[in-house]
Design an enzyme around this catalytic site. Structure first.
Site, PDB file in Angstrom:
ATOM      1  N   SER B 208       0.839  -1.199   0.000  1.00  0.00           N
ATOM      2  CA  SER B 208       0.000   0.000   0.000  1.00  0.00           C
ATOM      3  C   SER B 208       0.870   1.244   0.000  1.00  0.00           C
ATOM      4  O   SER B 208       2.047   1.218   0.359  1.00  0.00           O
ATOM      5  CB  SER B 208      -0.912  -0.011   1.219  1.00  0.00           C
ATOM      6  OG  SER B 208      -0.154  -0.223   2.382  1.00  0.00           O
ATOM      7  N   ARG B 209       0.252   2.333  -0.381  1.00  0.00           N
ATOM      8  CA  ARG B 209       0.850   3.639  -0.166  1.00  0.00           C
ATOM      9  C   ARG B 209       0.497   4.082   1.252  1.00  0.00           C
ATOM     10  O   ARG B 209      -0.350   3.475   1.907  1.00  0.00           O
ATOM     11  CB  ARG B 209       0.298   4.647  -1.174  1.00  0.00           C
ATOM     12  CG  ARG B 209       0.703   4.330  -2.608  1.00  0.00           C
ATOM     13  CD  ARG B 209       0.295   5.459  -3.537  1.00  0.00           C
ATOM     14  NE  ARG B 209       0.648   5.164  -4.908  1.00  0.00           N
ATOM     15  CZ  ARG B 209       1.861   5.331  -5.425  1.00  0.00           C
ATOM     16  NH1 ARG B 209       2.840   5.801  -4.672  1.00  0.00           N
ATOM     17  NH2 ARG B 209       2.113   5.039  -6.687  1.00  0.00           N
ATOM     18  N   THR B 212      -2.046   6.826   6.731  1.00  0.00           N
ATOM     19  CA  THR B 212      -1.857   7.904   7.707  1.00  0.00           C
ATOM     20  C   THR B 212      -0.381   8.049   8.078  1.00  0.00           C
ATOM     21  O   THR B 212      -0.041   8.820   8.948  1.00  0.00           O
ATOM     22  CB  THR B 212      -2.666   7.609   8.987  1.00  0.00           C
ATOM     23  OG1 THR B 212      -2.270   6.322   9.470  1.00  0.00           O
ATOM     24  CG2 THR B 212      -4.150   7.590   8.706  1.00  0.00           C
ATOM     25  N   SER B 213       0.478   7.303   7.406  1.00  0.00           N
ATOM     26  CA  SER B 213       1.899   7.285   7.773  1.00  0.00           C
ATOM     27  C   SER B 213       2.733   8.141   6.815  1.00  0.00           C
ATOM     28  O   SER B 213       2.227   8.591   5.798  1.00  0.00           O
ATOM     29  CB  SER B 213       2.401   5.844   7.735  1.00  0.00           C
ATOM     30  OG  SER B 213       2.468   5.399   6.394  1.00  0.00           O
ATOM     31  N   ASP B 270     -10.896   2.156  12.710  1.00  0.00           N
ATOM     32  CA  ASP B 270     -10.470   0.856  12.225  1.00  0.00           C
ATOM     33  C   ASP B 270     -11.457  -0.173  12.706  1.00  0.00           C
ATOM     34  O   ASP B 270     -11.583  -0.384  13.900  1.00  0.00           O
ATOM     35  CB  ASP B 270      -9.109   0.516  12.841  1.00  0.00           C
ATOM     36  CG  ASP B 270      -8.044   0.406  11.792  1.00  0.00           C
ATOM     37  OD1 ASP B 270      -8.403   0.177  10.629  1.00  0.00           O
ATOM     38  OD2 ASP B 270      -6.872   0.552  12.147  1.00  0.00           O
ATOM     39  N   SER B 278      -9.896  -6.979   4.754  1.00  0.00           N
ATOM     40  CA  SER B 278      -9.014  -6.231   3.861  1.00  0.00           C
ATOM     41  C   SER B 278      -7.718  -6.996   3.620  1.00  0.00           C
ATOM     42  O   SER B 278      -7.301  -7.215   2.478  1.00  0.00           O
ATOM     43  CB  SER B 278      -8.727  -4.868   4.501  1.00  0.00           C
ATOM     44  OG  SER B 278      -7.625  -4.234   3.904  1.00  0.00           O
ATOM     45  N   LYS B 302       0.523   0.272  16.237  1.00  0.00           N
ATOM     46  CA  LYS B 302      -0.910   0.032  16.022  1.00  0.00           C
ATOM     47  C   LYS B 302      -1.428  -1.012  17.007  1.00  0.00           C
ATOM     48  O   LYS B 302      -2.503  -0.851  17.569  1.00  0.00           O
ATOM     49  CB  LYS B 302      -1.121  -0.434  14.586  1.00  0.00           C
ATOM     50  CG  LYS B 302      -2.567  -0.592  14.209  1.00  0.00           C
ATOM     51  CD  LYS B 302      -2.708  -0.376  12.720  1.00  0.00           C
ATOM     52  CE  LYS B 302      -4.102  -0.595  12.237  1.00  0.00           C
ATOM     53  NZ  LYS B 302      -4.181  -0.366  10.785  1.00  0.00           N
TER      54      LYS B 302
END
Lengths: 505, 505
Positions: B208-209, B212-213, B270, B278, B302
């Site tokens: 993924s891109r 939120t990071s 979340d 997902s 997380k």
């Protein structure tokens, strides 16, 4: 050790884009805008717009062509007004502080009960437009999935109350009514306000516009008198005439509720917690002491069974008690529309026919208005049932008509409702008995015909439940202001013949 | 009896407005547009746009000035492309059919468990862009408030899988890894893919891109090689080299998930159900048979505790079993960033330093990559622990570097990551011990400095947990591409000195 110079101001020239967003604040910036680049903004970033001493939260959209120059920011109409902007003014767009109350919404989403202070923080942010639509949807949804808790609902009611303005009256008794809705027409409110205030009581009524229906009370009232009064004007009308029927959306009695309703409509989700807080915060803000709660019960009304009505009214009564507000529920027939017209002007015609004692005035609307007015008058004390006789007399001797006209004058002047230029009548294809009304389908036909935007559009009904009709007798008429809308409504009615279900004799 | 003529077509000339909406489809029409008037559209009405054989649902905004003529409809960039529109084309805007699957979402909101067919209907509508953002937010929120149900989560996973494309491979073993995240840097993936594929196994990795990071794996990989490959190109790379590191957003392996992630990010909510669906839908769609699940555990990661990691991995393993997918969880240290760089290019420099066996290569990134690669190789069978020695050898003798370069070539060509023009180093104000890292605050500093949009922006760390530093020794350096971003990041770092907490000696 660290740089302590302030971040350079990020001025952008403002341009009015003439877009009606109807809710969530949006701003537009060019994708090559140097402020956007240095701040690291992306499309859909939440930003804070500063103009003079004013500021607002908004969602950013990038433009990629000539709509805006790179040093411009484009504002839609509502934000333009809110910020008192003028073309070419220089405003700033910055990263917003994180919305602290969203952490409380997340707690709610994860199933925690929220206390007064956290609900107050959420509602204050909602009332000042700091929530995006997506955040509002999360708030609405989080409550919808959970059972009603009286203490939490009372806290939400108080938070909504405190986020808006509030009226108070010298009278010991301030009467009000609320109808849970879902029944087309049912335009008893103008009649009840006229009767109760003619009897000498105070009834400062705010009403809603249509949310998902062909007409709200405010829409029907508006074809007879102005309803967009502000709080000061509303107060003057009530001081002069004892009552009013104005639109609740202009008086800011529960501004957070007005915002939440938009999202509830988009989702078609009703949270019982929010329904109760919505009703009670508005009644309390209007200064009511005693409220009659009308719950029409029927398979296609909003409340579908007496058990559901009992549960909902028990919650309302319990939460209202926390505020020393008396709520008296009454279950009414919700199996068919009340009156014959559905749509702003058609419903106003019904109201005026009852007030004027016209021979063709709808008997059911007259009876229900007398009945509910009587119950409200009984709330003021005296032997039970006396109110009904009093209400009937006030309507019969013309005092209700005079009072209604006086209220209309005080609100800005009475005008006679109009009549639609285009009509098409649906007749019975065979002899039959009228077996059932589908309130939701009838409402949809009236809306497709143009109601409530086209004031004279809608439906007029020619039959009641149980009536027998001969082949070719009229069942209902569709009224419209344009040919396209008439066609659209008729096509939908043809595809849904069970809007009014006919049974063989 | 009723009119049966079709409603007249409502043609409007289309104009490209050059707006990037970044998600929800929006159309613009003039408030005086005759189609809007005859259809009874209002601002924010949901409409269906028809162009040629294509159609799309969108939210309508009115314009009130010269932006559009009354017979025009304005399209933002994404919808323009989706409808293959050309300036001046005539398209139609109509009332949409009600979105039937929203009634299933409402059932979920009210606490019902959804079965396969209803979830499939919802996910298909989401994947084809038929949900508004408000509707997506309701869907996300409804799941977030409810405990995970294995059967329902498996049904949601299957629905997401079926809404996208799917890869399959001739190999019996297809290896994959997933990191639950929340730890800045931790860029093990490119190293692991290089080691595992150099050992002869298949590892078709999509990444993924940043959500939120400051950087996702795809962002860091992209400064070394193209990652925007489509499914056919990804397949060719894997067939040639055994593995790849491409962006998951372009291969449509779980398109509904890509859409939901945008709303989850906006809400910072979340749902465990959606997290599991997902992860698993993307692994299954990529054709994986064995997945190593990396769970960094730390107070500001997380996953905050071993108990939380155990619960989450139990759910993942249980749902994966429904699809005969083997998931092996491994808990790793989540108390501090891994490697020294935070930001796309800075993380890429770390990866290359490890591959090139540079003297200053971050030892923790090297050790963690060898450890995780070893565990993945062990999934293929053989005596436990043999994988680690094999991974270490592949890295030490340069095979991993060669394989990584070959994969970059296959993806479109390797390029050396850039270096930021502006840097500012924060030094220790006194002699001290490094007591704690706040991963979230560090991530925020790197993002304010411009990461991930500015590829070379971010942070490089000069210390690890437990290290002692003398007064004036460097702690970390902020890297930026513009002065404004550097200032912004430094101001935030100054206001949040506990990003790296120093304790007195």
């Amino acid at each position: 050790m660290l740089t302590d110079q302030p971040v350079a101001p990020h001025g952008l020239r403002v341009r009015r884009l003439g877009i009606e967003t109807g809710g969530e604040a949006i701003v537009f910036m060019h994708a090559d805008c140097p402020v956007a680049r240095s701040e690291g903004f992306a499309t859909r970033t939440r930003v804070e717009v500063h103009a003079g001493g004013r500021r607002a939260l908004a969602t950013l959209f990038f433009t990629t062509n000539g709509l805006l120059d790179p040093d411009e920011v484009g504002l839609p109409n509502a934000l333009w007004r809110q910020l008192h902007a003028g073309d070419g003014d220089v405003i700033e767009v910055r990263h917003p502080q994180p919305l602290a109350s969203m952490s409380d919404v997340r707690a709610k989403i994860y199933g925690h009960r929220l206390e007064q202070d956290r609900l107050a923080r959420i509602v204050a942010d909602i009332a000042t437009g700091r929530y995006s639509d997506v955040e509002l949807a999360a708030f609405v949804t989080a409550f919808a999935g959970q059972p009603l808790d009286v203490r939490e609902t009372a806290a939400l009611t108080r938070a909504m109350l405190e986020a808006g303005d509030r009226l108070d009256w010298p009278d010991e008794l301030v009467l009000d009514k609320h109808c849970v809705g879902g029944l087309p027409a049912n335009r008893t409110t103008p009649l009840i306000v006229a009767i109760v205030t003619a009897a000498g009581f105070t009834m400062p009524k705010t009403s809603s516009r249509a949310i998902t229906s062909p007409a709200g009370t405010a829409d029907a009232m508006e074809v007879m008198a102005p309803v967009n009064l502000d709080l000061a004007a509303m107060r003057r009308v009530v001081e002069r005439e004892g009552g009013c029927v104005v639109w609740g959306g202009n008086v800011r009695l529960s501004p957070a509720d007005d915002i939440l309703i938009g999202v509830e409509r988009a989702l078609d989700v009703d949270s019982e917690v929010q329904l109760v807080a919505s009703i009670l915060s508005k009644k309390l803000a209007a200064g009511a002491t005693h409220v009659l709660l009308d719950l029409p019960v029927g398979a296609t009304a909003k409340v579908r069974s007496p058990a559901e009505a009992a549960r909902l009214s028990a919650h309302l009564v319990a939460v209202a008690a926390e505020f020393h507000l008396s709520v008296t529920p009454v279950l009414t027939d919700g199996t068919q529309p009340v009156g014959s017209g559905i749509g702003p002007a058609l419903e106003a015609h019904d109201v005026l026919a009852v007030l004027r004692r016209a021979p063709d005035a709808p008997a059911d609307l007259r009876e229900r208005s007398i009945d509910l007015s009587g119950r409200i008058l009984d709330l003021a004390g005296g032997p039970p049932g006396r109110g009904r006789a009093q209400a009937s007399a006030i309507l019969d001797d013309g005092r209700a008509l005079d009072k209604f006209m006086a209220i209309c004058e005080a609100q800005g002047g009475f005008s006679e409702p109009s009549t639609a230029p285009l009509r098409y009548t649906i007749s019975a294809p065979r002899s039959a008995r009228v077996a059932a009304f589908d309130n939701r389908t009838l409402a949809r036909v009236a809306k497709l015909a143009g109601a409530p935007r086209s004031k004279s559009a809608g439906i007029s009904l020619h039959v009641k439940l149980g009536a027998t009709v001969a082949r070719g007798e009229p069942i209902f008429t569709v009224h419209a202001e344009s040919r396209g809308e008439l066609d659209y409504a008729l096509a939908f009615a043809a595809a849904n013949p069970d809007a009014i279900r006919l049974a063989s004799l």
